[in-house]
Design a protein around this motif. Structure first.
Motif, short mmCIF file in Angstrom:
data_model
loop_
_atom_site.label_atom_id
_atom_site.label_comp_id
_atom_site.label_asym_id
_atom_site.label_seq_id
_atom_site.Cartn_x
_atom_site.Cartn_y
_atom_site.Cartn_z
N ARG A 1 0.83 -1.20 -0.30
CA ARG A 1 0.19 -0.18 0.13
C ARG A 1 0.56 1.36 -0.43
O ARG A 1 0.86 2.66 -0.25
N ARG A 2 2.08 1.25 -0.31
CA ARG A 2 2.97 2.54 0.23
C ARG A 2 3.34 2.79 -0.85
O ARG A 2 3.70 1.78 -2.10
N PRO A 3 2.87 3.91 -1.50
CA PRO A 3 3.00 4.86 -3.04
C PRO A 3 4.34 4.09 -3.61
O PRO A 3 4.61 3.92 -5.21
N TYR B 1 1.49 2.61 -7.86
CA TYR B 1 -0.08 1.86 -6.66
C TYR B 1 -1.14 2.02 -7.02
O TYR B 1 -2.10 0.86 -6.98
N GLY B 2 -2.14 2.93 -7.07
CA GLY B 2 -3.21 3.11 -7.57
C GLY B 2 -3.63 2.36 -9.19
O GLY B 2 -4.76 2.00 -9.00
N SER C 1 1.20 3.40 9.61
CA SER C 1 0.16 4.95 9.50
C SER C 1 0.68 5.85 8.63
O SER C 1 1.74 6.64 9.67
N ALA C 2 0.37 6.54 7.69
CA ALA C 2 1.10 8.01 7.48
C ALA C 2 0.34 9.48 7.91
O ALA C 2 0.54 10.25 7.94
#
Length: 334
Positions: A97-99, A159-160, A195-196
């Motif tokens: 999940r980390r771009p 990522y997207g 978490s960001a």
């Protein structure tokens, strides 16, 4: 795994201890959660487990002893656990999940986010399990929010793109599955870097040093407990209504930049925020991010599904164990 089973327990009596068998109730509704060691996966496992579901979680590096250790790229292992457990529902939280990591490791990210997701969807269909695939607001380019489920995706970063390809792979292999798009998450982290949102806490706490904070990208921080509740509600709705499938959106409804989140965190803990500096320029380092990918959540709301924790309440609950200056606890909680 259904009905009642025997469990051995130690009973202490004066002068000795005994090993006794006791009946244990096993809920009849079964759910399998991938990525159960992660921030969202832990919350999803807890939510189902505490609401009369027989929940089994799987992970990889951090799985044992609490969860099943499964490599989702091993199709035989995936087949075996699904056919052995026969879940009614599978919540697929596992992902890269980390771009910025996806940009640097595109092949590995694609294997997990796309190939493994498609295979999981196929195996779910094989046993008639309802699959919920967790996706992201980053499938949109952020130029014309808010976005409905029917709006055309246009991801700006890899990522997207991998998550969008994962959506397609899931629905191609299992037309009865659900895709749940969600935004930036926070919650009960095991470490701040998980978490960001929570990773900003040290910059907030150490007020002796100025900190630049993004004030360009519009975000909608969402508590993982709320997403977990939505997953459970969606699963229970589906068990009553087979037409519940397709793409859904869920999000917090408080619009904030990271600078505004940091100020809200400072306010929640009565900490100073004058050292935080808002940066209004578009970030030039790392993967491209959408300016405002706000999700329209009315489709789930029309089904009576949803829960939202106010950001200040949720972030205080998540971060208080990480307070450096313990004296602040007296002002915050007493």
């Amino acid at each position: 795994m259904v009905g009642r089973e025997k469990e051995l327990k130690i009973r202490f009596v004066p002068g000795r201890c005994e090993l006794v068998e006791e009946d244990v109730h096993i809920p009849s509704r079964r759910v399998l959660i991938t990525g159960a060691t992660g921030l969202l996966g832990r919350a999803v496992f807890k939510e189902f487990n505490e609401n009369n579901w027989n929940a089994v979680g799987c992970g990889y590096r951090r799985a044992q002893p609490r969860f099943e250790q499964i490599n989702l790229l091993d199709s035989i292992a995936v087949h075996d656990i699904i056919h052995d457990f026969q879940p009614h529902v599978i919540v697929h939280c596992a992902a890269e999940r980390r771009p910025d990591v996806v940009e640097s490791q595109p092949d590995a990210a694609s294997q997990l986010n796309v190939a493994a997701s498609g295979n999981l969807a196929k195996e779910a269909a094989g046993v008639g399990a309802f699959l919920i695939y967790i996706s992201t607001d980053y499938v949109f380019d952020g130029t014309s929010p808010p976005y409905k489920e029917t709006d055309v995706p246009n991801p700006l970063n890899l990522y997207g793109k991998t998550k969008l390809e994962g959506e397609k792979a899931v629905l191609e292999n299992n037309e009865d599955a659900a895709v749940l798009r969600i935004p930036i998450l926070y919650g009960d982290v095991e470490r701040l870097e998980e978490s960001a949102v929570t990773v900003m806490f040290d910059k907030v706490q150490f007020s002796n040093k100025s900190a630049n904070m993004d004030h360009w990208q519009q975000r909608f921080p969402t508590n993982v407990k709320d997403v977990a509740t939505v997953c459970r509600q969606l699963a229970e709705k589906r068990m009553l209504d087979p037409s519940v499938k397709g793409t859904f959106h869920w999000s917090g409804n408080e619009q904030m930049t990271k600078y505004e989140m940091a100020c809200a965190i400072a306010d929640a803990f009565n900490l100073p925020s004058s050292h935080l500096r808002p940066i209004t320029d578009c970030p030039v380092v790392g993967a491209l991010r959408p300016r405002n990918a706000q999700l329209d959540c009315s489709k789930l709301e029309m089904l009576g599904i949803g829960q939202r924790t106010p950001f200040r309440a949720g972030i205080k609950e998540s971060l208080w164990p990480f307070l450096v200056d313990k004296r602040w606890r007296q002002t915050v909680f007493h």
